[in-house]
Structures are given as C-alpha cells and as structure tokens.
Design an enzyme around this catalytic site. Structure first.
Site, short mmCIF file in Angstrom:
data_model
loop_
_atom_site.label_atom_id
_atom_site.label_comp_id
_atom_site.label_asym_id
_atom_site.label_seq_id
_atom_site.Cartn_x
_atom_site.Cartn_y
_atom_site.Cartn_z
N SER A 165 0.83 -1.30 0.12
CA SER A 165 0.02 0.11 0.01
C SER A 165 0.81 1.39 -0.14
CB SER A 165 -0.95 0.04 1.19
OG SER A 165 -2.17 -0.80 0.94
N SER A 210 2.31 3.89 4.77
CA SER A 210 2.86 2.54 5.09
C SER A 210 2.27 1.52 4.03
CB SER A 210 2.20 2.02 6.55
OG SER A 210 0.83 2.32 6.43
N GLY A 211 2.64 0.36 4.17
CA GLY A 211 2.27 -0.79 3.35
C GLY A 211 2.39 -2.17 4.09
#
Length: 317
Positions: A99, A264-265
């Site tokens: 993401s 973030s991911g």
C-alpha cells in the site's frame, strides 16, 4: 510489459541533492546487501569547481543483524536533503511495495487532475466494497459516494483499498500511475495491478515491485522542485502527516520531536513505510524501508520497520 532498466541510485541522489527540498515478493533475492562505507569529509583544499562527494553513512552491521533476528530481507534508502548524506542497504533489490503505492497514486492525481475537477462525486456498490478488502472509509459511503479528492485523501490517510482503485480509474489505471512514475524518472517500479491483487507477488515476477532507491528518489522529487504545485505538495504532505496506519513504523523509530509524514504498506510477510522525516531546525530526511520475511508463511512485524528506522535516523541524525 516493456523492459525496464534499473536507475543508478548515485545519479538519483546527486540530482536530488542539487535540487534541494523546499519545505518541509521479491524478484531479485539472493544478492548480498549493498554495504556503504564511511567517507571522510571533503578536503578544504579540493580543486576549485570540483563537487565534493556527499557523505555516506554506514549501518550495515546493524541492519544485517536485524535481518537475521527477524529472518527477513530489508531494503533501505535514506537521503538527508540538507547535507546530501545517504544511507543504503539492499537499495537496488526488488520487493513488493503493497500500500505504499497509494501515496504516489495520490500525487499523480494531484498532478494530473485540475482543481476544478477534483470535487466530482464517484459512487460504488456494496459488492465493490466487499471485493477489495480494507475499506474503513468507503464502506460508510455506499449510498452517496465521495468526491475524487476525498478518495485520494482516504487512500493516503487510511490506506483505503477501494479509494485507491477509484483514484486509479481517474488517472488511467495502473498503467497511468506507471507512466506518472516515469515522469519522475522512475523506470524501476512496475505498477501492474490494483487492490487487492497488487499485494500478491509471484516468485520471479517484477509486477508490483520496486526498490528502496526508486521510491526514495520518487518521494524526494515530489517534495521538491516544481513537479507538484506548491499547494498540492503541501496537501500531499498534510495527508501523509495524518496517516493513521503508520504510528508503529518509522514514527516509532524516530527521535522525540522529529516529525514524520509517511505512507505504510503491508501484506503477508511484507511490511513497508516511506516517509519525509523532519528533525527540528533541519532539512528533511527522505526514507524508504521495505521489508519481507523470508518464510512465505510468516506474518510481517511492525517492530522490524521501527527498529530499522531507529538505526537509520540515528546514523543520519
């Protein structure tokens, strides 16, 4: 998919250093980490007109130890935009971006869509919500929809999956985002799928992967120069500063008093964060941390990203 060439990290860092900031799985595993060596300060008697080499920080031992402790691979690229100092580790190795790509989709939206078109309302169905997984915002607006700009904000602030897909629809899909990254000089990142398929990285594939070097260069370019209008740059950084999914990541590893605007991911064993980190009274440090557990069945660990960030920012602090 067209062939790609991996950009030289040194060239990218040199270009970004000259510009200067105005404000504020795996497809290539098995390679040894790139290890930076300490570089002495430039001599005061350097030849006139010669550009001194930017200082290079070294955290190889600490980062290799964290990889062993967490049984993971870690890609790092950090650039101190004030001094030009860099810190890298496996910076040219490919990892899934998950993401984190949403911040670059939002930037492409701000770049491509005129202000007077951003309030267009988009609608969707309950089936659309169910198909994409994590939808904390769009699941509440099935009846009336949301504006495009609100969707772009939701994609960054809350990592809403459907919001990303709807923004991608407006900018030409994954291929449109891929072209937008090329406009930044990024010929490394491969944007192929939308949510949730972008989180599945097939062994040996470069689809939906990037490198730490590529994302740091991209993020630095968005925070400087004239690629984004000043108001849009401020909007993007504001959205990142209000990211609700990054508190346990680079923010957790940053020293007290440093501000962190991040995205973030995470999926499976992948846990990533990209950030513009600003120490008090100093120019920002742009940081990309990409991590992947070696065991394909292992879950990601936020603590790995936070501890990598602590090491990196201490070296550049």
């Amino acid at each position: 998919m067209r062939p790609r060439t991996t950009r030289s990290a040194a060239l990218a860092v040199a270009t970004l250093t000259l510009l200067g900031l105005t404000g504020c799985g795996s497809a290539g595993g098995g390679a040894e980490p790139t290890r930076a060596s300490s570089v002495p300060a430039p001599s005061a008697t350097a030849t006139a007109g010669e550009t001194p080499a930017a200082p290079t920080a070294d955290a190889s031992a600490e980062l290799t130890a964290l990889e062993a402790e967490f049984d993971a691979r870690v890609g790092v690229s950090a650039l101190d935009t004030g001094s030009g100092a860099t810190l890298v580790h496996r910076q040219e190795e490919r990892l899934g971006y998950a993401s984190t790509i949403k911040v670059f989709a939002a930037a492409a939206f701000l770049h491509d869509v005129p202000v007077d078109q951003r309030d267009e309302v988009v609608t969707w169905t309950a089936a659309d919500v169910a198909a994409v997984g994590y939808t904390p915002v769009t699941s509440q607006y099935v009846d009336g929809g949301m504006s495009l700009v609100a969707l772009a904000e939701a994609a960054v602030r809350t990592s809403n999956n459907l919001a990303l897909n709807l923004v991608l629809d407006r900018i030409g899909g994954p291929a449109g985002l891929d072209r937008a990254l090329e406009q930044l000089g990024d010929t490394t990142t491969e944007v192929v799928a939308d949510e949730p398929a972008l989180n599945t990285i097939e062994p040996g594939s470069t689809d939906d992967t990037t490198t730490a070097a590529a994302f740091t260069a991209d993020l630095a370019a968005l925070a400087t120069g004239d690629h984004l209008a000043a108001a849009d740059r401020a909007t993007l950084l504001d959205w990142m500063s209000g990211n609700t999914t990054g508190d346990a990541l680079i923010r957790a590893g940053a020293p007290d008093g440093w501000t962190v605007a991040d995205k973030s991911g995470g999926a499976g064993g992948i846990r990533n964060d990209v950030a513009v980190v600003t120490p008090p009274g100093r120019d920002p440090i742009v940081v990309t941390i990409l991590t992947e557990r070696n065991d394909p069945d292992a879950a990601y660990d936020d603590a790995l990203v936070a501890r990598v960030a602590s090491v990196v920012l201490a070296e550049l602090g």
